[in-house]
Design a protein around this motif. Sequence first.
Motif, mmCIF file in Angstrom:
data_model
loop_
_atom_site.group_PDB
_atom_site.id
_atom_site.type_symbol
_atom_site.label_atom_id
_atom_site.label_comp_id
_atom_site.label_asym_id
_atom_site.label_seq_id
_atom_site.Cartn_x
_atom_site.Cartn_y
_atom_site.Cartn_z
ATOM 1 N N ARG B 11 -29.841 93.247 -15.349
ATOM 2 C CA ARG B 11 -28.642 92.394 -15.268
ATOM 3 C C ARG B 11 -27.896 92.638 -13.960
ATOM 4 N NH1 ARG B 11 -25.895 91.705 -21.145
ATOM 5 N NH2 ARG B 11 -24.528 90.401 -19.864
ATOM 6 N N GLN B 12 -27.827 93.893 -13.555
ATOM 7 C CA GLN B 12 -27.157 94.204 -12.288
ATOM 8 C C GLN B 12 -27.892 93.533 -11.119
ATOM 9 O OE1 GLN B 12 -27.342 98.478 -12.839
ATOM 10 N NE2 GLN B 12 -25.165 98.588 -13.376
ATOM 11 N N LEU B 13 -29.211 93.603 -11.131
ATOM 12 C CA LEU B 13 -29.983 92.984 -10.049
ATOM 13 C C LEU B 13 -29.856 91.460 -10.096
ATOM 14 C CD1 LEU B 13 -33.152 95.283 -10.174
ATOM 15 C CD2 LEU B 13 -31.342 95.313 -8.445
ATOM 16 N N GLY B 14 -29.843 90.908 -11.307
ATOM 17 C CA GLY B 14 -29.670 89.454 -11.446
ATOM 18 C C GLY B 14 -28.338 88.995 -10.867
ATOM 19 N N LEU B 109 -22.524 88.049 -16.115
ATOM 20 C CA LEU B 109 -23.922 88.354 -15.782
ATOM 21 C C LEU B 109 -24.161 89.864 -15.795
ATOM 22 C CD1 LEU B 109 -24.442 85.881 -12.765
ATOM 23 C CD2 LEU B 109 -25.259 85.574 -15.118
ATOM 24 N N LEU B 110 -23.102 90.613 -15.529
ATOM 25 C CA LEU B 110 -23.202 92.078 -15.442
ATOM 26 C C LEU B 110 -23.167 92.711 -16.831
ATOM 27 C CD1 LEU B 110 -20.747 92.704 -12.483
ATOM 28 C CD2 LEU B 110 -23.172 93.347 -12.510
ATOM 29 N N PRO B 111 -23.554 93.979 -16.948
ATOM 30 C CA PRO B 111 -23.297 94.708 -18.191
ATOM 31 C C PRO B 111 -21.802 94.607 -18.514
ATOM 32 C CG PRO B 111 -24.663 96.021 -16.720
ATOM 33 C CD PRO B 111 -24.239 94.805 -15.942
ATOM 34 N N PRO B 112 -21.455 94.428 -19.803
ATOM 35 C CA PRO B 112 -20.064 94.061 -20.163
ATOM 36 C C PRO B 112 -18.958 94.909 -19.534
ATOM 37 C CG PRO B 112 -21.490 93.971 -22.090
ATOM 38 C CD PRO B 112 -22.332 94.510 -20.971
ATOM 39 N N GLU B 113 -19.057 96.234 -19.610
ATOM 40 C CA GLU B 113 -17.905 97.027 -19.132
ATOM 41 C C GLU B 113 -17.804 96.945 -17.611
ATOM 42 O OE1 GLU B 113 -20.670 98.494 -19.050
ATOM 43 O OE2 GLU B 113 -20.436 99.927 -17.393
ATOM 44 N N GLN B 114 -18.943 96.770 -16.944
ATOM 45 C CA GLN B 114 -18.913 96.636 -15.479
ATOM 46 C C GLN B 114 -18.353 95.262 -15.083
ATOM 47 O OE1 GLN B 114 -22.760 97.042 -13.483
ATOM 48 N NE2 GLN B 114 -21.763 98.182 -11.835
ATOM 49 N N GLY B 115 -18.770 94.244 -15.802
ATOM 50 C CA GLY B 115 -18.238 92.905 -15.553
ATOM 51 C C GLY B 115 -16.730 92.846 -15.783
#
Lengths: 198, 198
Positions: B11-14, B109-115
């Motif tokens: 997800r991070q790369l996407g 698009l990111l992992p939830p807590e990072q987004g």
Amino acid sequence: MTPFGEDRLGRQLGFLVEIDKLKTVLRRTPLTDNSRLENSAEHSWHIALVALVLSEHAPDGIDLSRVVRMLLIHDLVEIDAGDTFCYDPEARAGEAERERRAADRLFALLPPEQGSMLRLLWEEFAAGDSPDARFANAVDRLQPLLLNVSSGGGSWRTHAVTRSQVLARMQPVRTGMPALWRVVERAVADAHERGFLR
Amino acid sequence: MTPFGEDRLGRQLGFLVEIDKLKTVLRRTPLTDNSRLENSAEHSWHIALVALVLSEHAPDGIDLSRVVRMLLIHDLVEIDAGDTFCYDPEARAGEAERERRAADRLFALLPPEQGSMLRLLWEEFAAGDSPDARFANAVDRLQPLLLNVSSGGGSWRTHAVTRSQVLARMQPVRTGMPALWRVVERAVADAHERGFLR
């Protein structure tokens, strides 16, 4: 040279106007939509975000803010020295000397102690020896792979690059961000299978 | 959607591939050499460097690393919402809603807590209420002035902007980086005298 004057603030503003030129330095990697080649300023923005988003995969002891600063300034020397294609050994001869001269001119536009600080940070990146510089270099190598994979081969395809050339070029990822090495290996194998890499 | 998989790293790369699109969002400001309009990715790089170089002129208590992160992500919403010309009141109607929807999609698009973390940082910038956001907004306003002055009028000239419009637009510099206000006033007076501003 500096329309904002020669005092401390004037020199800082003059430097900030001068570095606008990095937006006109083209790299060999296309954007993911293949509409044009990437320039070194937007590349620098992109890798700063790669570092921020992937920071949890960095080895312990990294100073992320320092890494981001390093990445934001690492290509400034290309304003004078140009972007050197990483898979062109002839072009790479003399690269270090061209970039050293560029650093001499560009960082000297700033007030002396500020210019020296940024120059040291650039030299640290170029040497690639410290933990921060190793992570920064890994990020700088990984990003073109993401673009080449996403654009259907990108500069690998255009310049008939080989699988072993890419794997050699990507070694800093192995040392600076080992958690991403499996992504590199998989992407290279996949690109080879699809004919994007010789 | 994400060729790198649906796990956390995928997800991070996407997300990192998706944000490449910011390089195709054009602003109204030309580069200093007038060769073309600036895009929002290279603008984001440039303002990060403006913040770093001018940090000594920031009010006390600024977290510079946070400001830099804020500046690097502040325009991501333009991938969906487009760049809204600041001197076009009709275009600006609905801007906030367009950008909110863009943030909903992009940060998810990111992992939830990072987004969520990046989204909060973007919201802080957009609100402009905290000391960090005030300094970041000042930097974001100052940089186009540097380009317009250096390119011989830039978007001011192309769009027949008035002196009072620019001074109103630059107010965040007065509050977020007061030491630079005299530069703004002088640049605006000079641009008016040279016929770059109505």
